[in-house]
Design an enzyme around this catalytic site. Structure first.
Site, PDB file in Angstrom:
ATOM      1  N   CYS A   1       0.850  -1.186   0.000  1.00 40.18           N
ATOM      2  CA  CYS A   1       0.000   0.000   0.000  1.00 40.18           C
ATOM      3  C   CYS A   1       0.886   1.236   0.000  1.00 40.18           C
ATOM      4  O   CYS A   1       2.073   1.149   0.302  1.00 40.18           O
ATOM      5  CB  CYS A   1      -0.866   0.023   1.250  1.00 40.18           C
ATOM      6  SG  CYS A   1      -1.751  -1.516   1.512  1.00 40.18           S
TER       7      CYS A   1
ATOM      8  N   LYS B   1       3.206  -2.662  -7.284  1.00 39.70           N
ATOM      9  CA  LYS B   1       4.584  -2.456  -7.715  1.00 39.70           C
ATOM     10  C   LYS B   1       5.567  -3.048  -6.715  1.00 39.70           C
ATOM     11  O   LYS B   1       6.601  -3.569  -7.080  1.00 39.70           O
ATOM     12  CB  LYS B   1       4.825  -0.958  -7.878  1.00 39.70           C
ATOM     13  CG  LYS B   1       6.200  -0.595  -8.411  1.00 39.70           C
ATOM     14  CD  LYS B   1       6.325  -0.964  -9.867  1.00 39.70           C
ATOM     15  CE  LYS B   1       7.680  -0.693 -10.445  1.00 39.70           C
ATOM     16  NZ  LYS B   1       7.871  -1.438 -11.707  1.00 39.70           N
TER      17      LYS B   1
ATOM     18  N   HIS C   1       7.576 -31.433 -26.400  1.00 41.08           N
ATOM     19  CA  HIS C   1       7.321 -32.316 -25.261  1.00 41.08           C
ATOM     20  C   HIS C   1       6.008 -31.982 -24.564  1.00 41.08           C
ATOM     21  O   HIS C   1       5.798 -32.395 -23.424  1.00 41.08           O
ATOM     22  CB  HIS C   1       8.487 -32.226 -24.266  1.00 41.08           C
ATOM     23  CG  HIS C   1       9.799 -32.636 -24.851  1.00 41.08           C
ATOM     24  ND1 HIS C   1      10.089 -33.939 -25.187  1.00 41.08           N
ATOM     25  CD2 HIS C   1      10.883 -31.898 -25.212  1.00 41.08           C
ATOM     26  CE1 HIS C   1      11.308 -34.004 -25.709  1.00 41.08           C
ATOM     27  NE2 HIS C   1      11.809 -32.775 -25.746  1.00 41.08           N
TER      28      HIS C   1
ATOM     29  N   GLU D   1       9.769 -13.570 -20.112  1.00 45.52           N
ATOM     30  CA  GLU D   1       9.496 -12.167 -19.784  1.00 45.52           C
ATOM     31  C   GLU D   1       8.420 -11.575 -20.702  1.00 45.52           C
ATOM     32  O   GLU D   1       7.539 -10.843 -20.251  1.00 45.52           O
ATOM     33  CB  GLU D   1      10.813 -11.367 -19.870  1.00 45.52           C
ATOM     34  CG  GLU D   1      10.695  -9.877 -19.624  1.00 45.52           C
ATOM     35  CD  GLU D   1      10.168  -9.488 -18.246  1.00 45.52           C
ATOM     36  OE1 GLU D   1      10.018 -10.363 -17.371  1.00 45.52           O
ATOM     37  OE2 GLU D   1       9.855  -8.301 -18.067  1.00 45.52           O
TER      38      GLU D   1
ATOM     39  N   LYS E   1       4.932 -10.071 -19.354  1.00 43.94           N
ATOM     40  CA  LYS E   1       4.484  -8.694 -19.640  1.00 43.94           C
ATOM     41  C   LYS E   1       3.072  -8.710 -20.198  1.00 43.94           C
ATOM     42  O   LYS E   1       2.229  -7.931 -19.803  1.00 43.94           O
ATOM     43  CB  LYS E   1       5.411  -7.997 -20.651  1.00 43.94           C
ATOM     44  CG  LYS E   1       6.736  -7.517 -20.147  1.00 43.94           C
ATOM     45  CD  LYS E   1       6.706  -6.294 -19.268  1.00 43.94           C
ATOM     46  CE  LYS E   1       6.613  -6.643 -17.821  1.00 43.94           C
ATOM     47  NZ  LYS E   1       7.789  -7.014 -17.119  1.00 43.94           N
TER      48      LYS E   1
ATOM     49  N   ASN F   1       0.724  -0.247   6.010  1.00 49.01           N
ATOM     50  CA  ASN F   1       1.143  -1.135   4.921  1.00 49.01           C
ATOM     51  C   ASN F   1       1.806  -2.333   5.577  1.00 49.01           C
ATOM     52  O   ASN F   1       2.713  -2.166   6.392  1.00 49.01           O
ATOM     53  CB  ASN F   1       2.133  -0.395   4.019  1.00 49.01           C
ATOM     54  CG  ASN F   1       2.793  -1.314   3.014  1.00 49.01           C
ATOM     55  OD1 ASN F   1       2.221  -2.335   2.637  1.00 49.01           O
ATOM     56  ND2 ASN F   1       3.986  -0.961   2.572  1.00 49.01           N
ATOM     57  N   GLY F   2       1.369  -3.548   5.233  1.00 51.82           N
ATOM     58  CA  GLY F   2       1.979  -4.740   5.828  1.00 51.82           C
ATOM     59  C   GLY F   2       0.915  -5.709   6.285  1.00 51.82           C
ATOM     60  O   GLY F   2      -0.261  -5.579   5.920  1.00 51.82           O
TER      61      GLY F   2
ATOM     62  N   ARG G   1       1.570   1.541  -6.001  1.00 50.39           N
ATOM     63  CA  ARG G   1       1.813   0.591  -4.910  1.00 50.39           C
ATOM     64  C   ARG G   1       0.544  -0.171  -4.533  1.00 50.39           C
ATOM     65  O   ARG G   1       0.607  -1.250  -3.933  1.00 50.39           O
ATOM     66  CB  ARG G   1       2.335   1.322  -3.684  1.00 50.39           C
ATOM     67  CG  ARG G   1       3.705   1.903  -3.849  1.00 50.39           C
ATOM     68  CD  ARG G   1       4.183   2.475  -2.541  1.00 50.39           C
ATOM     69  NE  ARG G   1       4.461   1.428  -1.574  1.00 50.39           N
ATOM     70  CZ  ARG G   1       5.672   0.997  -1.278  1.00 50.39           C
ATOM     71  NH1 ARG G   1       6.712   1.515  -1.865  1.00 50.39           N
ATOM     72  NH2 ARG G   1       5.849   0.041  -0.398  1.00 50.39           N
TER      73      ARG G   1
ATOM     74  N   TRP H   1      -3.823  -1.868  -1.218  1.00 52.17           N
ATOM     75  CA  TRP H   1      -3.794  -3.126  -1.974  1.00 52.17           C
ATOM     76  C   TRP H   1      -4.236  -4.187  -0.967  1.00 52.17           C
ATOM     77  O   TRP H   1      -3.509  -4.501  -0.018  1.00 52.17           O
ATOM     78  CB  TRP H   1      -2.375  -3.397  -2.477  1.00 52.17           C
ATOM     79  CG  TRP H   1      -2.247  -4.578  -3.388  1.00 52.17           C
ATOM     80  CD1 TRP H   1      -2.410  -4.602  -4.729  1.00 52.17           C
ATOM     81  CD2 TRP H   1      -1.898  -5.913  -3.007  1.00 52.17           C
ATOM     82  NE1 TRP H   1      -2.191  -5.868  -5.214  1.00 52.17           N
ATOM     83  CE2 TRP H   1      -1.878  -6.694  -4.183  1.00 52.17           C
ATOM     84  CE3 TRP H   1      -1.599  -6.542  -1.797  1.00 52.17           C
ATOM     85  CZ2 TRP H   1      -1.567  -8.058  -4.187  1.00 52.17           C
ATOM     86  CZ3 TRP H   1      -1.298  -7.899  -1.800  1.00 52.17           C
ATOM     87  CH2 TRP H   1      -1.281  -8.634  -2.986  1.00 52.17           C
TER      88      TRP H   1
ATOM     89  N   GLU I   1       0.472  -9.596 -17.505  1.00 54.82           N
ATOM     90  CA  GLU I   1       0.321  -8.542 -16.498  1.00 54.82           C
ATOM     91  C   GLU I   1      -0.556  -7.391 -16.967  1.00 54.82           C
ATOM     92  O   GLU I   1      -1.438  -6.958 -16.244  1.00 54.82           O
ATOM     93  CB  GLU I   1       1.695  -7.924 -16.181  1.00 54.82           C
ATOM     94  CG  GLU I   1       2.505  -8.662 -15.179  1.00 54.82           C
ATOM     95  CD  GLU I   1       3.709  -7.832 -14.764  1.00 54.82           C
ATOM     96  OE1 GLU I   1       4.566  -7.564 -15.628  1.00 54.82           O
ATOM     97  OE2 GLU I   1       3.804  -7.468 -13.593  1.00 54.82           O
TER      98      GLU I   1
END
Ligand code: AGP
Length: 609
Positions: free
Chosen positions: A2, A604, A503, A480, A484, A99-100, A28, A75, A487
């Site tokens: 957050c 983030k 395979h 990657e 991307k 935050n936490g 965040r 968040w 996301e």
């Protein structure tokens, strides 16, 4: 995860500082937000579900006139995203943003309920405001109440608190979650991250675990949880405030993709001698002296850079590299000893999984090195040495320029190690450094693909699944590229080692499955990937090929789209190959209309395990 911002100073500025700070911290967390301002000794609170704009709409109907306040963008961890669960949480006249995660919140909540406290949210945070209120009621001062409360709390936290009992202070406390102070003239700030306060102050104090900061308009003190004063250094931060603005781009992600030539150059500059073929890193000698092997860890994109780093280091400096997800390594018995150099890669330097894994490896005897973008971040402080990527602040949740600067750091590190062990000659060193210095220009060339990729995205944005294939040093780039796309566009995408396709994943291939093949031209790997291409074509799969070299046009007719990237030294090819994939994900997301910079469910900085 957050965002927290707090201000104490002049009444005319409070709302603006809080709102602008939250705007800069939205990356965040962004499922709800709120502020509390102390006005004439009374805490006025405003909260809203959803993005910050919803709070702003409410704010426009209210007037605030207090000279101190705190704000939060959330968040969700405990309790769904709703106005009820949005911070600040208030008890009596005490307002808290957090935050936490409070690990023992259930038992604290049960105790508080027995005492008659009523809970108005499903959050763990609410126990903090009630506990402080409980101490205040018993006659403790605001400071004592905060310290008493945090002695009872287990878990991770960065908090900012204001109270009607002492309406001239903001108190901040941190443990495991980042919290900084920024100092001004007759005004002071508290925040979870530097961008929130950058326009107002460059004098930053990074609080440490167990610190309690008491901020007044014209002074501040920091104590431990027992009230003993502690001294913390004041750092001068030279980040440009303009760097945290969009600067004419529609999104931070696009701006940051286009900043890569500069970011890479800044990360190389001042660290190399082209003439001697040498690389210099401060305080690295003691850390690498006598190492037998490297264990590299990271999460998400930073893990992908470890994967590329392994290829580069083993190839150039011949030091064996093992790697793992930071979130996994603690759950096996990794073989770590004094001959191990543990490298933790983290853009934010605050990722809980990475920090915990690094501490575990340190405990087992490893020497530790952080590769991070954020000065004085947690992981950088916990490591024996740090190499900073000079990407500048990265605001878009999808990491782009942080990734390419991590790759160039791995490249420089491998030259450093090779020179240190004598495995890289002067002449090779000079050549490697020359190749590195070509990268900014080659990145500029790759960015010229912007329009072409935009058109490609228009053609492909309605597909529902993508497969990304790469081999050798560009296998991580396939991972990657897929990450991307997932996301920012919410399209399902899988990254695979090209050799693995037959395979299993080949079963997925048909006309509805575009396959993105990342294959800059080299000797062996390129030819092998061409066989994959034929296998996909035989099953009517659509192929987008990212490749380099003059002969590329020979493949026209065999593939649906060919994206030609500039040629460069093979060890550096991932830095170029990832650019069209970043742009592709970006434009697909734009066409799909998703929230590019703040994709749903993501944050983030991931400060929970
Ligand atoms: C990257 O686009 C992601 N947002 C995510 O995977 C990120 O790389 C990961 O959470 C690690 O973050 P860090 O580099 O700050 O440690």
């Amino acid at each position: 995860m957050c965002g927290i911002v707090g201000y104490i100073g002049s009444a005319g500025k409070t709302v603006n500082v809080l709102v602008e700070g939250l705007r800069r911290l939205e990356y965040r967390g962004y499922d709800s937000s709120g502020i509390a301002i102390l006005e004439n000794g009374h805490a006025k609170v405003l909260k809203s579900e959803g993005k910050l704009d919803n709070l702003l709409k409410k704010l426009s109907l209210t007037s605030f006139n207090g000279s101190l306040g705190i704000g939060h963008t959330r968040w969700a961890t405990h309790g769904i995203a709703s106005e009820r669960n949005a911070h600040p949480h208030v008890s009596g006249g005490t307002a808290v943003v957090h935050n936490g995660i409070i690990e023992n919140y259930q038992e604290l909540k049960d105790e508080l309920k027995k005492k008659g406290y009523v809970f108005n949210s499903d959050t763990d945070t609410e126990v903090i405001s009630h506990l402080i209120e409980d101490f205040l009621k018993k006659g403790s001062s605001f400071e004592e109440s905060v310290r008493g409360t945090f002695k009872l709390i287990e878990g991770s936290y960065a908090v900012a608190i204001v109270s009607e009992r002492e309406p001239d202070k903001i108190i901040g406390v941190r443990r495991f979650s980042p919290l900084i102070l920024a100092l001004g003239e007759n005004e002071n700030f508290i925040a979870s991250d530097i961008p929130a306060v950058l326009p107002y102050s460059r004098k930053i104090i990074f609080l440490e675990d167990g610190d309690v900061a008491i901020l007044e308009r014209d002074r501040f003190r920091i104590t431990d949880l027992n009230g003993h004063e502690v001294k913390r250094e004041i750092f001068s931060i030279n980040w440009d405030p303009v760097a945290v603005e969009k600067g004419g781009y529609k999104h931070f992600m696009l701006k940051e993709i286009h900043e890569q030539p500069h970011a890479v150059l800044d990360t190389i500059r001042g660290r190399v001698s082209e003439e001697k073929g040498d690389v210099y890193f401060e305080d690295l000698e003691n850390v690498v002296n006598g190492i037998k092997r490297i264990v590299a860890i990271g999460c998400g994109t930073s893990y992908h850079s470890c994967l590329v780093g392994r290829y580069i280091i083993e190839n150039i400096s011949k030091v064996p590299v093992e790697l793992d997800f930071a979130s996994e390594i603690r759950y096996r018995e990794p073989i770590i000893d004094e001959g191990t150099l543990a490298i933790a890669v983290s853009q934010s330097g605050e990722t809980a999984d990475t920090s915990e894994a690094l501490l575990e490896m340190k405990k087992r005897g490893a020497r530790t090195l952080a590769i991070t973008n954020v000065p004085k971040s947690k992981i950088s402080r916990e490591s024996d040495a740090v190499i900073y990527t000079y990407a500048g602040p990265e605001i878009g949740v999808a990491s782009t320029k942080a990734f390419t600067t991590q790759l160039i750091v791995f490249y420089l590190l491998s030259i450093y190690l090779g020179r240190y062990t004598g495995r890289v000659s002067d002449q090779e060193g000079r050549r490697f450094i020359r190749d590195a210095f070509r990268m900014p220009q080659l990145l500029e060339m790759a960015l010229k693909l912007d329009q072409e990729i935009k058109e490609l995205a228009m053609e492909f944005y309605h597909y529902r699944n993508f497969l990304y294939l790469g081999r050798g040093i560009n296998y991580p780039i396939a991972l990657e590229g897929a990450l991307k796309l997932k996301e920012v566009s919410y399209i399902h995408a899988e990254g695979y080692a090209a050799g693995e396709m037959k395979h299993g994943p080949i079963a997925l291939v048909d006309e509805s499955m575009p396959v993105v093949i990342v294959a800059p031209r080299d000797g062996i790997v390129y030819k092998k990937i061409l066989s994959n291409l034929q296998e996909i074509r035989a099953r009517r799969g659509k192929v987008i090929l990212i490749t380099s070299g003059e002969e590329a046009h020979e493949l026209n007719g065999q593939i649906d789209r060919l994206i030609k990237i500039p040629d460069c030294a093979y060890m550096l090819s991932p830095i170029i190959a990832v650019v069209p994939l970043q742009l592709f994900a970006y434009y697909i997301a734009v066409y799909k209309g998703t929230d590019v910079d703040q994709p749903r469910n993501l944050a983030k900085v991931v400060t929970v395990e």
